[in-house]
Write a protein that holds these residues in place. Structure first.
Motif, short mmCIF file in Angstrom:
data_model
loop_
_atom_site.label_atom_id
_atom_site.label_comp_id
_atom_site.label_asym_id
_atom_site.label_seq_id
_atom_site.Cartn_x
_atom_site.Cartn_y
_atom_site.Cartn_z
N VAL A 186 46.50 26.06 43.73
CA VAL A 186 47.82 26.59 44.07
C VAL A 186 48.03 26.59 45.59
N SER A 187 46.99 26.80 46.38
CA SER A 187 47.13 26.77 47.83
C SER A 187 47.48 25.37 48.32
N VAL A 188 46.81 24.37 47.79
CA VAL A 188 47.12 22.98 48.14
C VAL A 188 48.54 22.64 47.71
N GLY A 189 48.91 23.06 46.50
CA GLY A 189 50.24 22.79 46.00
C GLY A 189 51.33 23.43 46.84
N PHE A 190 51.13 24.68 47.24
CA PHE A 190 52.11 25.38 48.06
C PHE A 190 52.24 24.74 49.44
N ALA A 191 51.13 24.26 49.99
CA ALA A 191 51.20 23.57 51.28
C ALA A 191 51.97 22.26 51.15
N LEU A 192 51.78 21.57 50.03
CA LEU A 192 52.48 20.30 49.81
C LEU A 192 53.99 20.48 49.75
N VAL A 193 54.46 21.56 49.14
CA VAL A 193 55.91 21.77 49.00
C VAL A 193 56.50 22.60 50.14
N GLY A 194 55.66 23.00 51.10
CA GLY A 194 56.17 23.65 52.29
C GLY A 194 56.35 25.15 52.24
N ILE A 195 55.72 25.82 51.27
CA ILE A 195 55.81 27.28 51.22
C ILE A 195 55.09 27.89 52.43
N PHE A 196 53.99 27.27 52.83
CA PHE A 196 53.36 27.64 54.10
C PHE A 196 52.81 26.38 54.76
N ASP A 197 52.54 26.46 56.04
CA ASP A 197 52.10 25.31 56.82
C ASP A 197 50.65 24.95 56.52
N TRP A 198 50.33 23.64 56.66
CA TRP A 198 48.98 23.17 56.39
C TRP A 198 47.93 23.85 57.27
N GLN A 199 48.34 24.32 58.44
CA GLN A 199 47.37 24.94 59.35
C GLN A 199 46.76 26.22 58.77
N TYR A 200 47.47 26.81 57.78
CA TYR A 200 46.97 28.03 57.15
C TYR A 200 46.15 27.77 55.88
N LEU A 201 46.05 26.48 55.48
CA LEU A 201 45.50 26.17 54.16
C LEU A 201 44.09 26.72 53.94
N VAL A 202 43.16 26.38 54.81
CA VAL A 202 41.76 26.80 54.62
C VAL A 202 41.66 28.32 54.63
N ASP A 203 42.35 28.94 55.60
CA ASP A 203 42.32 30.41 55.68
C ASP A 203 42.85 31.04 54.41
N ILE A 204 43.95 30.48 53.90
CA ILE A 204 44.57 31.07 52.71
C ILE A 204 43.70 30.87 51.47
N ILE A 205 43.05 29.71 51.35
CA ILE A 205 42.14 29.50 50.22
C ILE A 205 41.00 30.53 50.26
N ILE A 206 40.40 30.68 51.44
CA ILE A 206 39.28 31.62 51.57
C ILE A 206 39.74 33.05 51.28
N THR A 207 40.85 33.44 51.90
CA THR A 207 41.31 34.83 51.71
C THR A 207 41.82 35.07 50.30
N THR A 208 42.46 34.06 49.70
CA THR A 208 42.95 34.22 48.34
C THR A 208 41.81 34.42 47.37
N VAL A 209 40.74 33.59 47.52
CA VAL A 209 39.56 33.75 46.66
C VAL A 209 38.95 35.13 46.88
N LEU A 210 38.81 35.54 48.13
CA LEU A 210 38.21 36.83 48.45
C LEU A 210 39.02 37.98 47.84
N ILE A 211 40.33 37.93 48.03
CA ILE A 211 41.18 39.00 47.52
C ILE A 211 41.16 39.04 45.99
N LYS A 212 41.22 37.87 45.37
CA LYS A 212 41.21 37.82 43.91
C LYS A 212 39.88 38.32 43.34
N TYR A 213 38.79 38.05 44.05
CA TYR A 213 37.49 38.55 43.60
C TYR A 213 37.42 40.07 43.73
N ILE A 214 38.00 40.60 44.81
CA ILE A 214 38.07 42.06 44.94
C ILE A 214 38.90 42.65 43.82
N VAL A 215 40.03 42.01 43.52
CA VAL A 215 40.90 42.46 42.43
C VAL A 215 40.14 42.42 41.10
#
Length: 235
Positions: A186-215
Motif C-alpha cells: 500500500v505504501s508503494v501504491g500510494f507513492a505511485l498515485v501521489g498521495i505522498f512523495d517518494w522521499q517519504y516511502l522508506v520511512d512510511i513503510i518502516i513506521t507503518t509496519v512498526l505502528i501496525k505491529y504495536i496495534v
C-alpha cells in the motif's frame, strides 16, 4: 501528543469493536469492518509525526482503523470460520467503493458560496484528483490481498494452535505476516498515485509496519475478551 492520541484511538477503536460485537453479534462486527475501511481510506491522506523516545518518524493516519479490521476479521475467523471472515472483506470493499462513487457524484454539484468550505472539503477528497479516490483505488486491491492472506493464515495457524490459551499465536502470527505485506504494497501504491512523495516511502513503510505491529499487540487482550463474549443478538 500524537503518540498519546494514537494510543487513545487504538483503545477506543478496539473497545467500540467489542461493544459492537456484544450488542449486535456477527452483523455488528461486519458493520464495524465497513466503517473502519471507509474511515481509514480518508484518514490515510493525513501525514503525522510520532515521537518515539526522541526519534521523530513520519506516518499516515488510518493504521489504527486498518488494525481494527484485522482484529475484527480474526474474531470472525475464530467464532464463525473463514467463509464469514472473507465475506466481511468483500462486503467492506463493496461498501467502500459505493461510498466513494456517491461522494464523487456529490463533488460534481456546484455549491453556493455560503458552503464553500464544505465544497472544497468534498472536492479535496472525492474529486477525480482527490486523495480518498486514489486511496480507494489502490487500497482496496491491497486490502483484498492482505486480508485474504490474514484469513488464510489465521485458519492455518489455528489448525495447529487451536486452544484458547494459544489465541495470541494465531492472532499475532497471521496479523504480523499480512500486515507487513499490506504495509509494503500500500505504501508503494500510494507513492505511485501521489498521495505522498517518494522521499517519504522508506520511512512510511518502516513506521507503518512498526505502528501496525504495536496495534496488533494492543488488540490481543480485546480478542481474548471478545472470544468470551456472548452477544445479545446473533445469528
Amino acid at each position: 501528543m500524537n503518540f498519546m492520541f494514537f494510543l487513545l484511538l487504538a483503545l477506543v477503536n478496539f473497545l467500540l469493536i467489542s461493544l459492537s460485537y456484544k450488542f449486535f453479534g456477527k452483523k455488528g462486527v461486519i458493520a464495524f469492518v465497513v466503517l473502519s475501511v471507509i474511515a481509514a481510506n480518508i484518514q490515510v491522506n493525513k501525514l503525522v509525526i510520532f515521537d518515539f523516545f526522541g526519534y521523530e518518524i513520519v506516518a499516515t493516519l488510518g493504521n489504527v482503523m486498518f488494525g481494527g479490521v484485522f482484529l475484527a476479521t480474526d474474531l470472525l475467523s475464530e467464532k464463525y470460520g473463514r467463509k464469514t471472515a472473507q465475506g466481511a472483506v468483500h462486503i467492506s470493499i463493496f461498501a467502500n467503493v459505493s461510498f466513494v462513487i456517491v461522494m464523487f457524484i456529490a463533488s460534481l454539484f456546484n455549491g453556493i458560496a455560503d458552503s464553500s468550505s464544505f465544497n472544497e472539503a468534498i472536492d479535496l477528497f472525492f474529486s477525480l484528483n482527490g486523495g480518498a479516490l486514489k486511496a480507494v483505488l489502490v487500497g482496496n486491491i491491497v486490502y483484498f490481498m492482505s486480508q485474504s492472506l490474514d484469513v488464510y493464515m489465521y485458519q492455518k495457524i489455528k489448525s495447529k494452535f487451536s486452544s484458547y490459551k494459544t489465541l495470541f499465536i494465531r492472532n499475532n502470527g497471521s496479523t504480523l505476516i499480512s500486515q507487513f505485506v499490506d504495509s509494503v504494497l500500500v505504501s508503494v501504491g500510494f507513492a505511485l498515485v501521489g498521495i505522498f512523495d517518494w522521499q517519504y516511502l522508506v520511512d512510511i513503510i518502516i513506521t507503518t509496519v512498526l505502528i501496525k505491529y504495536i496495534v496488533a499487540l494492543l488488540d490481543t487482550p480485546f480478542l481474548y475478551l471478545m472470544a468470551k463474549i456472548k452477544p445479545l443478538k446473533d445469528e
